[in-house]
Design a protein around this motif. Structure first.
Motif, PDB file in Angstrom:
ATOM      1  N   PHE A   1     -13.249   1.676   2.153  1.00 16.83           N
ATOM      2  CA  PHE A   1     -12.047   1.880   1.340  1.00 16.83           C
ATOM      3  C   PHE A   1     -10.911   2.516   2.146  1.00 16.83           C
ATOM      4  O   PHE A   1      -9.790   2.631   1.656  1.00 16.83           O
ATOM      5  CB  PHE A   1     -12.362   2.740   0.119  1.00 16.83           C
ATOM      6  CG  PHE A   1     -13.252   2.043  -0.875  1.00 16.83           C
ATOM      7  CD1 PHE A   1     -12.719   1.122  -1.770  1.00 16.83           C
ATOM      8  CD2 PHE A   1     -14.618   2.281  -0.897  1.00 16.83           C
ATOM      9  CE1 PHE A   1     -13.529   0.458  -2.674  1.00 16.83           C
ATOM     10  CE2 PHE A   1     -15.443   1.618  -1.798  1.00 16.83           C
ATOM     11  CZ  PHE A   1     -14.893   0.708  -2.687  1.00 16.83           C
ATOM     12  N   GLU A   2     -11.222   2.952   3.377  1.00  9.85           N
ATOM     13  CA  GLU A   2     -10.173   3.527   4.220  1.00  9.85           C
ATOM     14  C   GLU A   2      -9.300   2.410   4.765  1.00  9.85           C
ATOM     15  O   GLU A   2      -9.792   1.328   5.078  1.00  9.85           O
ATOM     16  CB  GLU A   2     -10.795   4.275   5.405  1.00  9.85           C
ATOM     17  CG  GLU A   2     -11.590   5.493   4.997  1.00  9.85           C
ATOM     18  CD  GLU A   2     -12.386   6.078   6.165  1.00  9.85           C
ATOM     19  OE1 GLU A   2     -12.119   5.701   7.321  1.00  9.85           O
ATOM     20  OE2 GLU A   2     -13.288   6.871   5.891  1.00  9.85           O
TER      21      GLU A   2
ATOM     22  N   GLU B   1     -11.337   3.993 -11.373  1.00 14.91           N
ATOM     23  CA  GLU B   1     -12.056   4.187 -10.115  1.00 14.91           C
ATOM     24  C   GLU B   1     -12.766   2.898  -9.727  1.00 14.91           C
ATOM     25  O   GLU B   1     -12.932   2.001 -10.558  1.00 14.91           O
ATOM     26  CB  GLU B   1     -13.072   5.321 -10.251  1.00 14.91           C
ATOM     27  CG  GLU B   1     -14.060   5.070 -11.384  1.00 14.91           C
ATOM     28  CD  GLU B   1     -15.234   6.039 -11.396  1.00 14.91           C
ATOM     29  OE1 GLU B   1     -15.281   6.934 -10.550  1.00 14.91           O
ATOM     30  OE2 GLU B   1     -16.122   5.852 -12.253  1.00 14.91           O
ATOM     31  N   VAL B   2     -13.155   2.807  -8.470  1.00 12.99           N
ATOM     32  CA  VAL B   2     -13.901   1.650  -7.980  1.00 12.99           C
ATOM     33  C   VAL B   2     -15.270   2.119  -7.527  1.00 12.99           C
ATOM     34  O   VAL B   2     -15.376   3.124  -6.834  1.00 12.99           O
ATOM     35  CB  VAL B   2     -13.218   0.986  -6.757  1.00 12.99           C
ATOM     36  CG1 VAL B   2     -13.864  -0.358  -6.458  1.00 12.99           C
ATOM     37  CG2 VAL B   2     -11.744   0.832  -6.974  1.00 12.99           C
TER      38      VAL B   2
ATOM     39  N   LEU C   1       0.829  -1.202   0.000  1.00 12.96           N
ATOM     40  CA  LEU C   1       0.000   0.000   0.000  1.00 12.96           C
ATOM     41  C   LEU C   1       0.865   1.254   0.000  1.00 12.96           C
ATOM     42  O   LEU C   1       0.587   2.207  -0.728  1.00 12.96           O
ATOM     43  CB  LEU C   1      -0.926  -0.015   1.224  1.00 12.96           C
ATOM     44  CG  LEU C   1      -1.905   1.138   1.349  1.00 12.96           C
ATOM     45  CD1 LEU C   1      -2.799   1.228   0.119  1.00 12.96           C
ATOM     46  CD2 LEU C   1      -2.755   0.980   2.594  1.00 12.96           C
ATOM     47  N   SER C   2       1.927   1.223   0.768  1.00 15.76           N
ATOM     48  CA  SER C   2       2.772   2.405   0.839  1.00 15.76           C
ATOM     49  C   SER C   2       3.470   2.658  -0.506  1.00 15.76           C
ATOM     50  O   SER C   2       3.622   3.800  -0.926  1.00 15.76           O
ATOM     51  CB  SER C   2       3.731   2.239   2.015  1.00 15.76           C
ATOM     52  OG  SER C   2       5.005   2.662   1.689  1.00 15.76           O
TER      53      SER C   2
ATOM     54  N   VAL D   1      -6.993  -1.882  -3.259  1.00 16.75           N
ATOM     55  CA  VAL D   1      -7.750  -1.871  -4.513  1.00 16.75           C
ATOM     56  C   VAL D   1      -7.937  -0.440  -5.004  1.00 16.75           C
ATOM     57  O   VAL D   1      -7.650  -0.116  -6.164  1.00 16.75           O
ATOM     58  CB  VAL D   1      -9.148  -2.528  -4.330  1.00 16.75           C
ATOM     59  CG1 VAL D   1      -9.987  -2.382  -5.586  1.00 16.75           C
ATOM     60  CG2 VAL D   1      -9.000  -3.996  -3.936  1.00 16.75           C
ATOM     61  N   LYS D   2      -8.373   0.430  -4.102  1.00 17.10           N
ATOM     62  CA  LYS D   2      -8.648   1.811  -4.486  1.00 17.10           C
ATOM     63  C   LYS D   2      -7.391   2.495  -5.039  1.00 17.10           C
ATOM     64  O   LYS D   2      -7.425   3.102  -6.107  1.00 17.10           O
ATOM     65  CB  LYS D   2      -9.189   2.595  -3.286  1.00 17.10           C
ATOM     66  CG  LYS D   2      -9.664   3.988  -3.651  1.00 17.10           C
ATOM     67  CD  LYS D   2     -10.145   4.756  -2.464  1.00 17.10           C
ATOM     68  CE  LYS D   2      -9.007   5.561  -1.872  1.00 17.10           C
ATOM     69  NZ  LYS D   2      -9.434   6.384  -0.730  1.00 17.10           N
ATOM     70  N   HIS D   3      -6.289   2.364  -4.320  1.00 19.28           N
ATOM     71  CA  HIS D   3      -5.069   3.031  -4.782  1.00 19.28           C
ATOM     72  C   HIS D   3      -4.526   2.424  -6.064  1.00 19.28           C
ATOM     73  O   HIS D   3      -4.032   3.129  -6.933  1.00 19.28           O
ATOM     74  CB  HIS D   3      -4.008   3.026  -3.681  1.00 19.28           C
ATOM     75  CG  HIS D   3      -4.276   4.046  -2.626  1.00 19.28           C
ATOM     76  ND1 HIS D   3      -4.924   3.751  -1.457  1.00 19.28           N
ATOM     77  CD2 HIS D   3      -4.033   5.368  -2.602  1.00 19.28           C
ATOM     78  CE1 HIS D   3      -5.057   4.858  -0.744  1.00 19.28           C
ATOM     79  NE2 HIS D   3      -4.525   5.856  -1.413  1.00 19.28           N
ATOM     80  N   ALA D   4      -4.617   1.090  -6.175  1.00 15.90           N
ATOM     81  CA  ALA D   4      -4.126   0.431  -7.388  1.00 15.90           C
ATOM     82  C   ALA D   4      -4.920   0.913  -8.601  1.00 15.90           C
ATOM     83  O   ALA D   4      -4.343   1.223  -9.652  1.00 15.90           O
ATOM     84  CB  ALA D   4      -4.229  -1.080  -7.246  1.00 15.90           C
TER      85      ALA D   4
END
Ligand code: ADP
Length: 270
Positions: free
Chosen positions: A202-203, A236-237, A94-95, A226-229
């Motif tokens: 999503f947080e 967008e998701v 994630l980072s 998922v959101k960041h990817a």
């Protein structure tokens, strides 16, 4: 946000004229705040498994002359260590996604391959949960990006759909093209997500049902990844869900032409 300007340099050009260099610090502050929050809640999440590992290690030490006990504690230690390792690798992933230089190596990616990889990665989990995975919709579509990142993101959605669905139900992965956007929908008939939780899931580290999520091995990072990817890919998701009915997560990505070595469905006439 409103720009907040600070002077970073002032140069006197003449007695009546100075040059002022201004910088907008709003964005930098926001990024800095995000980083601070990330470190804070990451440390908090790591405390529990790290604490469990050291408690179990102590328990093993003091049960040294009781081999059956040692075996039980050692088994739990292994499980906690595995969880800790999954958690740290997700945090690192994630980072990396949140840092700017992730997708420098974007290629043309086959959605068929991404979907197949996501499904294959969770086929065993689906079988042992008694959930049927079904792939449907269009074939032969492509997007630009990183296939590894995309299949892992989609895999997270498939894993959740399985984890939050009852045995005997079906999880569908459907692909569709709409106005130049490739839509990959992962639909389940599981427990669903309450309306108030739908934005929050999503947080990072947010769990709608904490106890259940931990039981299913959840880290609360899957959807954040998922959101960041997907955002990294210019997409967008979207989420539709109703408690008790199920959930559908739709990943939307800009369509791209297939690579040159793959023939198009309808070759252009010369
Ligand atoms: P986790 O690792 O806990 O599953 P995620 O970030 O993947 O973390 O998901 C966050 C929360 O959203 C989950 O804890 C769960 O409460 C909810 N959730 C995610 N996917 C689903 C789904 N398909 N059905 C119901 N709830 C879901």
């Amino acid at each position: 946000a409103e720009p907040r300007l600070v002077a970073v340099r002032a140069t006197r050009i003449s007695p009546r004229l100075s040059l002022l260099v201004l910088r907008d610090i709003t964005e930098r502050e926001r990024v800095e705040q995000m980083r601070r929050d990330f470190v804070a809640n990451t440390s908090h999440e790591l405390k529990t498994p790290v604490g469990a590992v050291s408690l179990l290690a102590e328990a093993i030490e003091s049960a040294a002359d009781d081999p059956p006990q040692v075996r039980i504690f050692a088994g739990r230690l292994t499980a906690e260590a595995a969880r800790l390792s999954q958690l740290t690798s997700r945090i690192m992933h994630l980072s990396r996604l949140q840092s700017a230089d992730e997708l420098t190596e974007a290629r043309v990616v086959s959605i068929d391959e991404v979907v197949a990889a996501a499904i294959d990665a969770h086929a065993i989990a689906a079988a042992s949960a008694g959930v049927e995975l079904v792939r449907g919709g269009e074939r032969g579509l492509h997007v630009r990006g990183d296939s590894q990142v995309l299949s892992e993101a989609l895999g997270n959605l498939v894993a959740n759909a399985i984890a939050y669905s009852p045995s005997g139900s079906r999880v569908g992965v459907g692909v569709k093209l709409a106005d130049g956007v490739v839509e990959v929908a992962v639909a389940d008939r599981g427990i669903g997500i309450a309306e108030g939780d739908q934005d929050r899931v999503f947080e990072r580290f947010y769990r709608a049902d904490d106890a259940r999520s931990r039981r299913t091995g959840g880290t609360g990072l899957g959807l954040s990844i998922v959101k960041h990817a997907v955002q990294r890919h210019g997409g967008e998701v979207r989420l539709w869900s109703r408690p008790g009915r199920g959930s559908t997560f739709t990943v939307r990505l800009p369509l791209t032409d297939p690579p040159d070595d793959i023939p198009r469905k309808k070759p252009r006439k010369k």
